[in-house]
Design an enzyme around this catalytic site. Structure first.
Site: not given
Length: 762
Positions: A201, A140, A98, A43
């Site tokens: 689809a 999705e 996913k 950082y």
């Protein structure tokens, strides 16, 4: 068919997602955060340096951040699985899942993003604005037709891959299956007639991709709830369906399937009946992919057609069309060349790669997924299983090459073979190490005895060993039994050398040698003759002794100690050396070696010294700098105990010598030995870094340590690797897998001891 589909209750599913902590994802730093310096680099102020660099050249974000391996999984929840429009937040468990699959199967980092909107323009703006953060976008569970508009616009407006998996994922896997089904039935893609049920689809994408593969547009009949999509139809039509409208007199799905070669179902349960199936062409190809229940079950199909090739979306039937075979590896290849998009050529490449992989001989991991039944390319195996470990190194190179060939790759891959090796290393921590050993072995063409040559797994291992170019395998066994095992495993007859110990013309010489060796140990000549004729380990060891082979692997059908005793009947240790077993443990990028894990139960101090020398020499020959720790429950005398005294005595014996060329320390506990900063507490320690060779005080501690590592972590263990015999022998564990046997045969061919001790005359 008995279902092998996993079952669970609603309560179990909820507990899985809530314990031990909510959700399926967390963030793990890739850099150390142990010191103030680490924090300063990660950082402020250290982070300012890459900030300035990226401000001048945004492409450097691929170099200095995780962008190049980060995919966003995005949904608005309007078409969640088969559940419909349940809202963005309800889609989060699916999107997390996913992301988990991305990581598990292709080592792609991913984060889920749920967009609280059903407005197409708002979704496009949202994703476009956050898009540059990521290396790719996976859309999705977005309803049709909005999903087409969203994906199309984002592909135009973003300079990274955008992929709607509900469309293209299913299409790619189905296309792979279709390629192989046509191969089996002797069809050409340009000749097949296809009926498709479902114009959403997935259905539209399937039609587009198979057309790109060569299926003629006029041979594809697209059907929705209103029937065939034909030229001139106005009911429930849009621009996306219109692209597949054809001139035809057929109006219903039943009519479309009459005489069709192929049926692709992406609609609903019960859409197809047995009468429709019965009217299809000879050897029909039927992909009923509706989930969770197909348009027609395989059982119903088989009642009227025994010549059909069948695929579904379910795991409890053969030929599952599973999207996890596609999206992780497509993105892997796209990310690795920093592709600007995922185009049709890349999708076709993925489909063709999957089809090609299904024709390859399958590894043990696939057989395990099929409950021990080893599938072979054919009607019930036209699509690879998601558990095939070769997917990660097989599919992405096809995708990456297509990206390079079509000009969408920013950073072309110069060496595709090295890229494949790199991919294998991403998920298999042993791959990098084994690749180096295999490269050395391929130059030798060593003759390796596979002693238990009648065992199916050994036959497969020998064939794999040969096919990988690792050496020349020799199977010991009776010809009839070995040939039967070869046939059972699909290994071509005549492809492997077989030696029947009982019939070998070398038996008299082997018997003379062994009788001279054993006649004062209670053995009669006929006893020795029986050993040579009937004991394959003894016969194989004699082959090594007389130079008729270069190495041996055994142990699959016998306990380790029994196999070891057989070998010791024939072979001696290298002069003044200790026979030991050394295990190699790889975890989170770290490699350690543990010895002795298999031979000396309660070593004396002099045994521990020999073990340390053998292990250090072997580790050095494998390319590592050995740092040996004589581990104990104590650290430098605290607390005292009997076994600790043996360890301290061994260290004192090394201290008294001036020929030791490796670092060592002890007695020392494991946690101290493996802590690179332990010199802060013990500044007198002779180890310059964390130990990487652990010499255990006894076999039981070595065995417990290695098994605990594999049980409680993601550690991978190779071995134990047998060291110290005059000839290279490796002993597998009972029931070892094919890959285990191949690895040990490779170590036998590598012959670490020869590198270490430079055996006289060799």
């Amino acid at each position: 068919m008995t279902s092998k589909r996993p079952t669970f209750t609603d309560k179990e599913a909820l507990e899985f997602h809530s314990h031990p902590q909510p959700g399926k994802l967390s963030v793990t730093p890739t850099k150390p955060m142990a010191t103030q310096r680490d924090l300063s680099l990660a950082y402020s102020p250290g982070v300012a340096i890459p900030v300035k660099a990226i401000a001048e050249n945004e492409d450097l974000a691929f170099e200095y951040t995780s962008k190049g391996n980060m995919v966003a999984v995005i949904s608005n929840g309007t078409a969640i699985l088969g559940l419909g429009n349940l809202g963005a937040m309800a889609s989060k468990p699916v999107m997390e899942g996913k992301s988990v699959l991305f990581k598990r199967f292709a080592d792609v980092d991913s984060i889920d993003i749920e967009v609280m909107s059903t407005d197409t323009e708002e979704i496009i703006n949202t994703v476009r604005n956050i898009g540059p953060t990521f290396g790719g976008i996976n859309l999705e569970d977005i309803a049709s037709p909005e999903c087409f508009i969203i994906e199309s616009r984002l592909r135009e407006e973003l300079d990274i891959p955008v992929f709607h998996d509900d469309q293209h994922g299913t299409a790619i896997i189905a296309a792979a299956g279709l390629i192989n089904a046509c191969h089996i039935t002797g069809r050409n893609l340009e000749d097949v007639k296809v009926a498709i049920s479902g114009a959403g689809a997935a259905g539209l994408s399937c039609a587009g991709l198979i057309r790109h593969l060569g299926v003629k547009a006029e041979n594809i009949l697209m059907c929705d709830s209103s029937g065939v999509v034909y030229e001139g139809r106005s009911e429930k039509m849009d621009q996306f369906k219109s692209a597949f409208a054809v001139k035809t007199e057929k109006r219903t799905l039943a009519e479309a399937m009459d005489g069709a070669d192929v049926f692709l179902g992406l609609s609903v349960k019960g859409a197809v009946n047995q009468d429709m199936v019965s009217k299809m062409a000879k050897n029909p190809i039927i992909f009923a992919m509706a989930n969770p229940d197909p348009e027609i079950t395989p059982e119903d199909i088989k009642q009227v057609r025994d010549d059909a090739i069948i695929a579904t979306g379910r795991s409890d039937y053969p030929n599952q069309v599973n999207n996890v075979l596609g999206f992780p590896y497509i993105f892997r290849g796209a990310l690795d060349v920093r592709a600007r998009s995922i185009n049709e050529e890349m999708k076709v490449a993925a489909a063709q790669a999957l089809a090609e992989l299904a024709r390859e001989d399958v590894p043990d991991e696939v057989a395990a997924a099929y409950h021990g039944s080893r599938p072979q390319f054919g009607r019930d195996y036209i699509i690879p299983t998601p558990f095939d470990p070769r997917l990660i190194s097989f599919i992405p190179p096809f995708v990456a090459q297509a990206a390079m060939d079509t000009g969408v790759a920013r950073t072309p891959i110069p060496d595709m073979d090295e890229y494949r090796r790199m991919l294998a290393r991403r998920l298999d921590p042993t791959a990098s190490f084994l690749q180096g050993v295999q490269a050395a072995v391929r130059e030798k063409s060593a003759r390796i005895v596979f002693a238990e040559g009648e065992e199916p797994s050994v036959v497969r291992a020998a064939y794999s060993f040969k096919n990988q170019g690792l050496g020349h395998p020799i199977l010991i066994g009776r010809e009839e039994q070995v040939t039967r095992a070869m046939h059972q495993m699909g290994v071509p007859e005549g492809s492997l050398d077989i030696i029947n110990a009982r019939l070998s013309d070398r038996n008299p010489e082997y018997t003379d040698y062994l009788y001279d060796r054993l006649n004062r140990q209670g053995y009669l000549r006929r006893d020795v003759q029986r050993l040579v004729n009937q004991d394959r380990n003894v016969f194989g060891s004699c082959m090594l002794k007389f130079g008729d082979a270069d190495g041996m692997v055994t142990g699959v059908t016998r306990n380790y100690d029994v196999a070891l005793k057989d070998v010791q009947t024939v072979l001696n240790p290298i002069d003044d050396k200790q026979v030991i077993g050394m295990s190699m443990v790889i975890n989170q990028g770290k490699t350690i070696f543990i010895a002795d894990t298999s031979i000396t139960e309660l070593p004396l101090a002099e045994d521990l010294v020999s073990i340390a020398e053998e292990a250090a020499s072997a580790v050095n020959s494998l390319g590592f700098t050995p740092r040996v720790a004589f581990v104990s429950y104590s650290t430098f005398g605290n607390p005292m105990g009997e076994r600790m005294e043996k360890v301290r005595e061994a260290v004192a014996m090394l201290d008294a010598r001036d020929d030791i060329d490796f670092e060592y320390e002890g007695d020392i506990s494991v946690d101290v030995a493996m802590n690179p900063g332990h010199k802060l507490m013990y500044p007198f320690s002779r180890l310059t870094d964390a130990a990487n060779v652990l010499v255990m005080p006894a076999i039981h501690s070595a065995a417990i340590a290695t098994k605990l590592l594999t049980s409680m972590s993601r550690a991978t263990v190779l071995g134990p690797i047998l060291l110290g015999f005059e000839k290279p022998v490796q002993i597998a564990s009972l029931g070892a897998t094919v890959s285990d046997i191949v690895n040990l045969a490779t170590f036998a061919a590598f012959d670490i001891d020869k590198l270490v001790h430079n055996r006289p005359g060799e």
